[in-house]
Scaffold this active site. Structure first.
Site, PDB file in Angstrom:
ATOM      1  N   ASP A 194       1.046   9.196 -39.869  1.00 44.25           N
ATOM      2  CA  ASP A 194       2.099   9.897 -39.133  1.00 44.25           C
ATOM      3  C   ASP A 194       1.362  10.964 -38.341  1.00 44.25           C
ATOM      4  OD1 ASP A 194       3.957  11.972 -38.418  1.00 44.25           O
ATOM      5  OD2 ASP A 194       5.407  10.988 -39.722  1.00 44.25           O
ATOM      6  N   HIS A 195       1.291  10.801 -37.034  1.00 48.57           N
ATOM      7  CA  HIS A 195       0.342  11.640 -36.294  1.00 48.57           C
ATOM      8  C   HIS A 195       0.744  13.122 -36.297  1.00 48.57           C
ATOM      9  CE1 HIS A 195       3.040  11.219 -32.780  1.00 48.57           C
ATOM     10  NE2 HIS A 195       2.454  12.286 -32.313  1.00 48.57           N
ATOM     11  N   HIS A 257       8.280  11.927 -38.276  1.00 45.93           N
ATOM     12  CA  HIS A 257       7.678  13.210 -37.892  1.00 45.93           C
ATOM     13  C   HIS A 257       8.498  14.416 -38.369  1.00 45.93           C
ATOM     14  CE1 HIS A 257       5.301  10.524 -35.663  1.00 45.93           C
ATOM     15  NE2 HIS A 257       5.979  10.498 -34.538  1.00 45.93           N
TER      16      HIS A 257
HETATM   17  C1  BG6 Z   1       5.799   8.935 -31.305  1.00 47.14           C
HETATM   18  C2  BG6 Z   1       7.108   8.386 -30.822  1.00 47.14           C
HETATM   19  O1  BG6 Z   1       5.611   8.652 -32.662  1.00 47.14           O
HETATM   20  O2  BG6 Z   1       5.787  10.345 -31.108  1.00 47.14           O
HETATM   21  C3  BG6 Z   1       7.316   8.721 -29.365  1.00 47.14           C
HETATM   22  O3  BG6 Z   1       7.117   6.976 -31.006  1.00 47.14           O
HETATM   23  C4  BG6 Z   1       7.177  10.200 -29.126  1.00 47.14           C
HETATM   24  O4  BG6 Z   1       8.580   8.258 -28.904  1.00 47.14           O
HETATM   25  C5  BG6 Z   1       5.897  10.734 -29.752  1.00 47.14           C
HETATM   26  O5  BG6 Z   1       7.169  10.418 -27.726  1.00 47.14           O
HETATM   27  C6  BG6 Z   1       5.870  12.247 -29.711  1.00 47.14           C
HETATM   28  O6  BG6 Z   1       4.629  12.701 -30.125  1.00 47.14           O
HETATM   29  P1  BG6 Z   1       4.075  14.097 -29.624  1.00 47.14           P
HETATM   30  O7  BG6 Z   1       2.801  14.264 -30.372  1.00 47.14           O
HETATM   31  O8  BG6 Z   1       3.897  13.969 -28.142  1.00 47.14           O
HETATM   32  O9  BG6 Z   1       5.112  15.116 -29.971  1.00 47.14           O
END
Ligand code: BG6
Length: 507
Positions: A194-195, A257
């Site tokens: 989960d990034h 997230h």
């Molecule tokens: C991804 C989603 O996991 O996270 C995207 O699939 C979203 O839809 C993105 O735009 C948002 O990541 P960050 O790091 O730009 O907030």
């Protein structure tokens, strides 16, 4: 003079753990994520000299590319990041290889095994392998089975499996996928990514809470009256309609997230800083979380979808006009929710979470609002106190601020809120790494602390089951409110907070 000398906070900043020799195998290497996130993150690790010299990246997908073609395509995709660092790119790209693989073809699996052995010999990668599934989620199960059947996951000390989100599409499918994956590999080989957990500021919540004595005593229902967690994006669905139409904001952002941010904000202090202790506490708090009214879930959720908007000079189309989106689509691009956590720490404290595309500003943050002062001592003399707030800024402008009242200068006793600021950029003198940089390094290091365990993923899906079932069975009960692009979402979302006399923060 080097910045380390001028800025003591930078001392020891790059003393990192050493990644062992290994081959990172990316399945889905022709896809968007590989170009946008994975290879850029590896290039960054290479520039920071964090990749071992016995390293290889093997890209795998069905396209019949050669090593050279893969390198050229990655170079094109990364042209901005490479800038004038062509020489470094050339060094890095000598570690890049490509093998056309269809995981359902026995023959391809044999070819893959042979190729990996060849790389072991040429790059001294010692059969250490991290397999990264960046394929369509519907193939996660079959891809695991294929890699397992080729014997590539047999050695738990040498092989790992990284699985992208979404892990399942509801509670039941997440359970089934966990079973499949756990039949192929041991839990300590599985890294569900989960990034958001790779973001410096999300990890900082752990340090802020558990390395300082002043926060923990007040981090509970006695002092905190509500929590807001926001992940707002300005971008629309872009070219991902195919995936997003079947997903929507609840599955795309909330279940993973936002729920991870909630878990880290609300968890109990772990006994040790080790992966299992941390993940035990995260799983526990997610198991105690629930929608504010599970029997009437429509009362604690608002869904929205962006319509056209923008300015005259740069007009924006609505979601239903996007390429690949049905003109009658009922997919939500915005969700706001109210949750409670049934434990001693949080009983009765509402957690409001919201996320949306095409909102007014790009920002992710967690806002803890403290209870008002019990006595309004200065009301009669012109000061009406505001509630203290701790705002943890996840992105952009990573940092934190604490809002509290001070006396306005002058003869009266008028008060006004001011902010005490901490900014990562300003303090440490450089922007934080992208989440994928940290997480790819951790997966290759075999450190699962920032990855989601099977019970956490399942608890997160279970939390939203009443809503997912309602959307499936009786969608009218959870209408989609249109909102203008580049605004803060549907006005209906304000009603979630109205009962508590609160407003969404509009920074
Ligand atoms: C991804 C989603 O996991 O996270 C995207 O699939 C979203 O839809 C993105 O735009 C948002 O990541 P960050 O790091 O730009 O907030």
């Amino acid at each position: 003079m080097s910045s380390t000398i001028t800025n003591p906070l930078r001392v020891g900043l790059r003393q990192e753990r050493v990644i062992t020799p290994q081959c990172l195998v990316i399945f889905g290497a022709s896809g968007d994520l590989t170009q946008r996130k994975l290879v850029p993150a590896l290039f960054e690790l290479f520039k920071q000299r964090r990749l071992p010299s016995e390293f290889a990246l093997l890209g795998c997908a069905r396209r019949p590319w050669s090593d050279e073609e893969f390198r050229i395509r990655m170079k094109e995709a990364l042209s901005k990041q490479i800038g004038n660092e062509n020489k470094i790119w050339e060094q890095f790209s000598s570690f890049l290889f490509y093998e056309p693989v269809d995981l359902q073809q026995q023959n391809d699996l044999l070819k893959l095994s042979e190729r990996l052995e060849k790389i072991d010999r040429s790059n001294a990668t010692h059969s250490n392998r991290t397999f990264y599934l960046s394929v369509s989620p519907k193939f996660y199960g079959s891809a695991c089975r294929a890699i397992h059947s080729a014997g590539l996951l047999n050695d738990p000390k040498r092989s790992r499996l990284v699985i992208e989100k979404p892990f399942g599409k509801d509670y039941g499918s997440a359970q089934s996928l966990n079973q499949v994956v756990q039949n192929c590999a041991q839990e300590n080989q599985i890294f569900r990514i989960d990034h958001y957990l790779g973001k410096e500021t999300v990890q900082n919540i752990l340090v802020l809470r558990f390395a300082n004595t002043i926060f923990e005593p007040i981090w509970n229902r006695n002092y905190i009256s509500s929590v807001q967690i926001t992940a707002a994006e300005t971008v629309g669905v872009e070219d991902r309609a195919g995936y997003y139409e079947g997903s929507g904001a609840l599955r795309d952002m909330v279940q993973n997230h936002l729920t991870q941010m909630l878990a880290i904000t609300a968890m109990e202090p772990p006994g040790h800083f080790d992966p299992e202790a941390i993940r035990n506490e995260k799983a526990k708090v997610l198991q105690a979380a629930r929608l504010a009214d599970e029997l009437n879930p429509w009362t604690c959720c608002v869904r929205g979808q962006y319509g056209p908007g923008g300015s005259k000079e740069s007009p924006l189309i609505g979601y239903q006009q996007e390429d690949g989106v049905s003109s009658s689509s009922t997919t939500e691009t915005y969700v706001a929710l109210k949750l409670f956590i049934d434990n001693w720490r949080w009983q009765g404290v509402p957690f409001f979470i919201r996320t949306g595309k095409r909102l007014a500003k790009r920002l992710s943050e967690i806002v803890l609002t403290f209870r008002e002062a019990p006595v309004h001592l200065f009301d009669a003399v012109g000061g009406s106190p505001t509630s203290n707030q701790l705002i943890l800024r996840i992105q952009p402008d990573e940092g934190a601020e604490f809002r509290y009242d001070v006396k306005s200068p002058g003869s009266g006793m008028r008060s006004r809120p001011i902010e005490m600021e901490f900014s990562y950029d300003q303090s440490f003198g450089e922007p934080s790494d992208e989440g994928y940089v940290r997480l790819l390094a951790d997966a290759m290091l075999g450190d699962p602390t920032l990855f989601t365990r099977s019970d956490e993923v399942e608890a997160a899906w279970r939390l939203y089951t009443p809503l997912l079932e309602l959307i499936e069975d009786d969608p009218q009960k959870l209408p989609i409110y249109p909102y203008e692009s580049r605004t803060w979402g549907p006005a209906a979302a304000d009603s979630l907070l109205a009962k508590n006399n609160l407003l969404w923060r509009r920074p």
